[in-house]
Scaffold this motif. Sequence first.
Motif, PDB file in Angstrom:
ATOM      1  N   GLU A  83       0.827  -1.199   0.000  1.00 36.23           N
ATOM      2  CA  GLU A  83       0.000   0.000   0.000  1.00 36.23           C
ATOM      3  C   GLU A  83       0.869   1.261   0.000  1.00 36.23           C
ATOM      4  O   GLU A  83       0.579   2.235  -0.695  1.00 36.23           O
ATOM      5  N   LEU A  84       1.939   1.232   0.784  1.00 36.22           N
ATOM      6  CA  LEU A  84       2.836   2.380   0.822  1.00 36.22           C
ATOM      7  C   LEU A  84       3.608   2.520  -0.491  1.00 36.22           C
ATOM      8  O   LEU A  84       3.843   3.636  -0.954  1.00 36.22           O
ATOM      9  N   MET A  85       3.976   1.395  -1.090  1.00 40.67           N
ATOM     10  CA  MET A  85       4.659   1.444  -2.389  1.00 40.67           C
ATOM     11  C   MET A  85       3.782   2.170  -3.404  1.00 40.67           C
ATOM     12  O   MET A  85       4.266   3.028  -4.150  1.00 40.67           O
ATOM     13  N   LYS A  86       2.507   1.834  -3.405  1.00 39.30           N
ATOM     14  CA  LYS A  86       1.578   2.474  -4.335  1.00 39.30           C
ATOM     15  C   LYS A  86       1.460   3.965  -4.026  1.00 39.30           C
ATOM     16  O   LYS A  86       1.504   4.805  -4.931  1.00 39.30           O
ATOM     17  N   GLU A  87       1.315   4.297  -2.755  1.00 44.10           N
ATOM     18  CA  GLU A  87       1.177   5.693  -2.330  1.00 44.10           C
ATOM     19  C   GLU A  87       2.391   6.534  -2.732  1.00 44.10           C
ATOM     20  O   GLU A  87       2.261   7.691  -3.125  1.00 44.10           O
ATOM     21  N   PHE A  88       3.585   5.938  -2.635  1.00 43.77           N
ATOM     22  CA  PHE A  88       4.818   6.665  -2.921  1.00 43.77           C
ATOM     23  C   PHE A  88       5.324   6.464  -4.348  1.00 43.77           C
ATOM     24  O   PHE A  88       6.350   7.027  -4.720  1.00 43.77           O
ATOM     25  N   GLY A  89       4.641   5.637  -5.132  1.00 45.95           N
ATOM     26  CA  GLY A  89       5.059   5.399  -6.512  1.00 45.95           C
ATOM     27  C   GLY A  89       6.357   4.613  -6.621  1.00 45.95           C
ATOM     28  O   GLY A  89       7.195   4.897  -7.474  1.00 45.95           O
ATOM     29  N   ILE A  90       6.519   3.622  -5.762  1.00 40.03           N
ATOM     30  CA  ILE A  90       7.731   2.802  -5.748  1.00 40.03           C
ATOM     31  C   ILE A  90       7.417   1.440  -6.359  1.00 40.03           C
ATOM     32  O   ILE A  90       6.454   0.785  -5.951  1.00 40.03           O
ATOM     33  N   ASN A  91       8.234   0.993  -7.299  1.00 38.07           N
ATOM     34  CA  ASN A  91       7.995  -0.332  -7.899  1.00 38.07           C
ATOM     35  C   ASN A  91       8.591  -1.436  -7.017  1.00 38.07           C
ATOM     36  O   ASN A  91       9.398  -1.176  -6.122  1.00 38.07           O
ATOM     37  N   GLN A  92       8.200  -2.659  -7.282  1.00 39.45           N
ATOM     38  CA  GLN A  92       8.609  -3.806  -6.472  1.00 39.45           C
ATOM     39  C   GLN A  92      10.129  -3.985  -6.443  1.00 39.45           C
ATOM     40  O   GLN A  92      10.701  -4.276  -5.404  1.00 39.45           O
ATOM     41  N   ALA A  93      10.773  -3.815  -7.592  1.00 42.21           N
ATOM     42  CA  ALA A  93      12.227  -3.995  -7.645  1.00 42.21           C
ATOM     43  C   ALA A  93      12.932  -3.018  -6.706  1.00 42.21           C
ATOM     44  O   ALA A  93      13.850  -3.399  -5.976  1.00 42.21           O
ATOM     45  N   LYS A  94      12.505  -1.772  -6.727  1.00 40.08           N
ATOM     46  CA  LYS A  94      13.121  -0.774  -5.852  1.00 40.08           C
ATOM     47  C   LYS A  94      12.760  -1.032  -4.391  1.00 40.08           C
ATOM     48  O   LYS A  94      13.615  -0.925  -3.504  1.00 40.08           O
ATOM     49  N   ALA A  95      11.503  -1.385  -4.131  1.00 41.63           N
ATOM     50  CA  ALA A  95      11.046  -1.615  -2.757  1.00 41.63           C
ATOM     51  C   ALA A  95      11.776  -2.772  -2.096  1.00 41.63           C
ATOM     52  O   ALA A  95      11.986  -2.763  -0.882  1.00 41.63           O
ATOM     53  N   SER A  96      12.177  -3.761  -2.869  1.00 43.24           N
ATOM     54  CA  SER A  96      12.868  -4.924  -2.289  1.00 43.24           C
ATOM     55  C   SER A  96      14.239  -4.532  -1.734  1.00 43.24           C
ATOM     56  O   SER A  96      14.837  -5.296  -0.978  1.00 43.24           O
ATOM     57  N   GLN A  97      14.730  -3.357  -2.102  1.00 44.98           N
ATOM     58  CA  GLN A  97      16.015  -2.881  -1.599  1.00 44.98           C
ATOM     59  C   GLN A  97      15.868  -1.693  -0.647  1.00 44.98           C
ATOM     60  O   GLN A  97      16.864  -1.050  -0.305  1.00 44.98           O
ATOM     61  N   LEU A  98      14.638  -1.410  -0.240  1.00 50.58           N
ATOM     62  CA  LEU A  98      14.405  -0.307   0.690  1.00 50.58           C
ATOM     63  C   LEU A  98      14.124  -0.846   2.088  1.00 50.58           C
ATOM     64  O   LEU A  98      13.193  -1.632   2.279  1.00 50.58           O
ATOM     65  N   PRO A  99      14.887  -0.403   3.073  1.00 57.68           N
ATOM     66  CA  PRO A  99      14.587  -0.801   4.448  1.00 57.68           C
ATOM     67  C   PRO A  99      13.341  -0.068   4.945  1.00 57.68           C
ATOM     68  O   PRO A  99      12.888   0.905   4.338  1.00 57.68           O
ATOM     69  N   ASP A 100      12.821  -0.527   6.062  1.00 51.24           N
ATOM     70  CA  ASP A 100      11.617   0.084   6.624  1.00 51.24           C
ATOM     71  C   ASP A 100      11.823   1.560   6.971  1.00 51.24           C
ATOM     72  O   ASP A 100      10.893   2.362   6.874  1.00 51.24           O
ATOM     73  N   SER A 101      13.039   1.933   7.345  1.00 50.56           N
ATOM     74  CA  SER A 101      13.295   3.340   7.672  1.00 50.56           C
ATOM     75  C   SER A 101      13.023   4.246   6.472  1.00 50.56           C
ATOM     76  O   SER A 101      12.563   5.372   6.644  1.00 50.56           O
TER      77      SER A 101
END
Length: 171
Positions: A83-101
């Motif tokens: 849900e946050l990925m969608k809100e922030f416009g982040i794709n799955q590939a990028k999100a898999s390398q983003l920590p929770d912070s």
Amino acid sequence: MSAIFGLLHLDGRTVATDDLARMNAALSAHGPDGNDTWQQGNIGLGQRLMCFTPEDRFERQPLVSQDGQRILVSDARIDKRPELMKEFGINQAKASQLPDSAFIFRAYEKWGEECASHLVGAYAFALWDAREKRLLLVCSPMGDRPLYFHAGHNTFSFSTMPKGLFALPFV
């Protein structure tokens, strides 16, 4: 569970590196996978990392904004990442390398002080906003990531574990 800690001198005194080092050392059992501190003038923040999720291996805290005006330390597991990925416009590939912070940081940049109302999970975080001269301390409503603090004479200190505070000679 990772640990966070920090000091803010309300009278403008510079935070002593030794005080941050004492807090960091006292919390070493809560972060064997890495640690760092940040300080500037009268504020200092730190984090001890314990990796649990795959994204934790990308964690680098304290997290500093590109303009250097916002600094975040967190002990967090953020749920509902899609849900946050969608809100922030982040794709799955990028999100898999983003920590929770990184999700907490983006939430603050989008919603300001109301960011916690958009987060689901177990978290405690501190964010210094130099533009506003404001320290925001937040823990999740379930209380599974505590934040302890001490407000003394012109000094405010916090830690996710009491021993972080008791490491300070003035607490």
